[in-house]
Scaffold this motif. Structure first.
Motif, PDB file in Angstrom:
ATOM      1  N   SER A 299      -0.107   4.218  -2.289  1.00  0.00           N
ATOM      2  CA  SER A 299      -0.374   5.510  -1.641  1.00  0.00           C
ATOM      3  C   SER A 299       0.531   6.603  -2.190  1.00  0.00           C
TER       4      SER A 299
ATOM      5  N   THR B 129       0.837  -1.202   0.000  1.00  0.00           N
ATOM      6  CA  THR B 129       0.000   0.000   0.000  1.00  0.00           C
ATOM      7  C   THR B 129       0.874   1.255   0.000  1.00  0.00           C
TER       8      THR B 129
ATOM      9  N   HIS C 135      -5.765   1.357  -3.138  1.00  0.00           N
ATOM     10  CA  HIS C 135      -4.816   2.457  -3.299  1.00  0.00           C
ATOM     11  C   HIS C 135      -4.299   2.541  -4.734  1.00  0.00           C
TER      12      HIS C 135
END
Length: 546
Positions: free
Chosen positions: A380, A376, A434
């Motif tokens: 992100s 992630t 994400h």
């Protein structure tokens, strides 16, 4: 001269606020480690179930008012309307106090209902504890917006650090006390969340001190302004409130989208785990284990958020000058930079997941989940920088809508994967959500800027560098672990040393590989806003650039 002074003040304020933001977020992120160590995974699970909901309530209570206050006060300051700026903060403070009281009451008295939505009654004491903070945080945030309107960032910086320090300090004191008295996990988690109320109260006291100083120093100026007629006709309170709401609500919706991604887990994962036979306590244990990797990833996203701010004015400048090629080139370089660093961080965390888990949380439970959660960081990082680039070309609503789509996808994937794979399924859903937000942002960016992404420099060349980095990190980690274990060092210290050795070796291998394979040339490095020239100079001094 006045313009130069204003620019200097803005830059100084941005620097002060950035340092304070990094420090406060670092304190807030790292505090989760003693929370798990002292409270255990059940407490950790309850805390991580309630805290995203608390954040959502804060966003709703603020309703975008701090940004609106800052804008209106800045306009009044430019026109010399000191009394009107006092009217702005007065109306906004009453509104924020009422919204905080209303939402705090709803959380406190509605805790059983919310616990029913989550399908876990153990969260009720923690929900009630979090509600207390709503008495302080909204008004404190409104006062921060007031001083930001005058480009005075010091009150915000001091109150942020005070708030986080007091929050963590009170949390740890209560953790020690409650665990020593044999309190239940539900009440220990509630004690941890009382820290948010204590931090909010401390932050409000700090802002109150700055407000009193402001009133004493500006009283004569305001009286003179009123007598001279600079204020013009006094605007009605209702009209002024409506003007602020029209500006604040879109800001609130954008912030709401960010909160909803985290909230998807709160309302689905514990319920699905319980439905799978884990029971209330078992669901909280598993949810706590699931959240172990989050503080590490949040450090990466915190850094990405801080750096992404640098790219917004750089892209806006290129757009204003009409240089479409420069806009596309800066977008391409920014995306590649964040993709490389995000993937390096993700692979590094995944490789070092086991020793990091032991060093931070004392055992290896959930190591495989941490390896999934690690990715992630890459999603992100791409989502954050692509949203910043879109904002730089004046596209501000689309990133929020893309985050809402990601939250919906996260919820759907949780419903599909958690019953089959447990918390591993929730981790996979997080990675997918994400990357979905990032993909939607990048697709829009390519359409609006003419950006072209090259597969060779984006995928193939980085793969070799990242593989070398993973090998170096793994080898250093295993060597350090073998040597220190043979020496009889404590398991957690051995794991911590092995993690640091792996991180250092992997970072060095990545940097050397990126430079030697020309993933980023010196010219491209120098194009990075603010930091490019310094970074290129450092690498040249280290003889990593020809």
């Amino acid at each position: 001269m006045k313009e130069a002074g204003t620019t200097s003040k803005i830059l100084q304020g941005a620097f002060v606020l950035s340092i304070a933001m990094v420090l406060s977020k670092l304190i807030g992120t790292v505090q989760k480690i003693p929370l798990q160590n002292m409270g255990g995974d059940v407490v950790f699970g309850i805390y991580n179930t309630v805290y995203p909901f608390y954040n959502l309530m804060v966003v709703l209570a603020l309703a975008g008012f701090p940004a609106a206050i800052s804008k209106f006060v800045a306009e009044d300051a430019a026109l010399g309307r000191q009394a009107r700026s006092r009217q702005v903060i007065g109306i906004a403070s009453v509104t924020l106090a009422c919204s905080g009281l209303l939402l705090g009451s709803l959380i406190y008295f509605g805790a059983p209902l919310i616990g029913g939505w989550i399908d876990n009654a153990s969260v009720e004491p923690a929900l009630r504890a979090s509600a207390i903070a709503m008495l302080f945080v909204p008004v404190m945030s409104g006062l921060r917006g007031f001083f930001q309107g005058y480009q005075d960032m010091m009150p915000t910086a001091v109150s942020q650090i005070t708030e986080q320090s007091v929050r963590v300090g009170v949390m740890i004191v209560l953790l020690v006390y409650l665990t020593s008295t044999g309190a239940t996990a539900e009440h220990i988690a509630a004690g941890a969340l009382i820290g948010s109320a204590a931090g909010g109260a401390a932050g409000l006291v700090v802002m109150g001190g700055y407000w009193r100083r402001y009133r004493r120093s500006h009283h004569a100026v305001i009286e003179d302004s009123l007598r001279s007629g600079n204020e013009g006709e006094r605007e009605g309170s209702g009209k002024l409130l409506w003007s602020m709401l029209k500006y604040a609500i879109p800001v609130c919706l954008g912030a709401l989208a960010v909160s909803l991604v985290s909230l998807a887990d709160t309302f689905t994962v514990p319920r699905l785990l319980k439905a799978g036979g884990a029971g209330e306590a078992g669901a909280m244990v598993q949810f706590g284990v699931y959240n172990r990797g989050m503080p590490i990833v949040q450090l990466i996203t915190m850094l990405a958020t801080s750096l992404s701010v640098l790219f917004i004015p750089a892209l806006a400048e290129a757009k204003v000058t009409g240089d479409k090629q420069l806009v596309a080139e800066r977008s391409r370089l920014s995306l590649r930079w964040f993709w490389l660093t995000g993937m390096a961080a993700s692979i590094g965390i995944a490789m070092l997941a086991q020793p990091v888990n032991i060093a931070l949380y004392q055992d290896t439970d959930g190591t495989s989940v941490i390896r999934w959660i690690a990715f992630t960081a890459a999603g992100s990082a791409l989502s954050i920088i692509s949203a910043a680039l879109l904002q730089g070309i004046s596209i501000v609503k689309a990133p929020a809508l893309h985050l809402l789509a990601a939250a919906a996808a996260k919820t759907l994937l949780n419903l599909l994967l958690v019953p089959q794979l447990g918390i591993t399924g929730a981790a996979i859903a997080s990675v997918a959500a994400h990357f979905l937000a990032a993909a939607l942002n990048i697709a829009l960016l390519t359409r609006r800027t003419g950006l072209r992404i090259r597969a060779g420099t984006t995928l193939f060349k980085p793969a070799a560098v990242l593989a070398g980095m993973a090998l170096a990190a793994g080898a250093a980690m295993l060597a350090a672990d073998a040597l220190l274990s043979a020496a009889g060092l404590h398991a957690r210290l051995t794991a911590a040393a092995a993690s640091l050795a792996g991180a250092a070796a992997g970072g060095a291998a990545f940097l050397a590989g990126a430079v030697k394979t020309r993933l980023l040339s010196e010219q491209e490095l120098r194009m990075l806003p603010k930091i490019g020239a310094s970074l290129a100079g450092l690498l040249r001094r280290l003889r990593l650039l020809a």
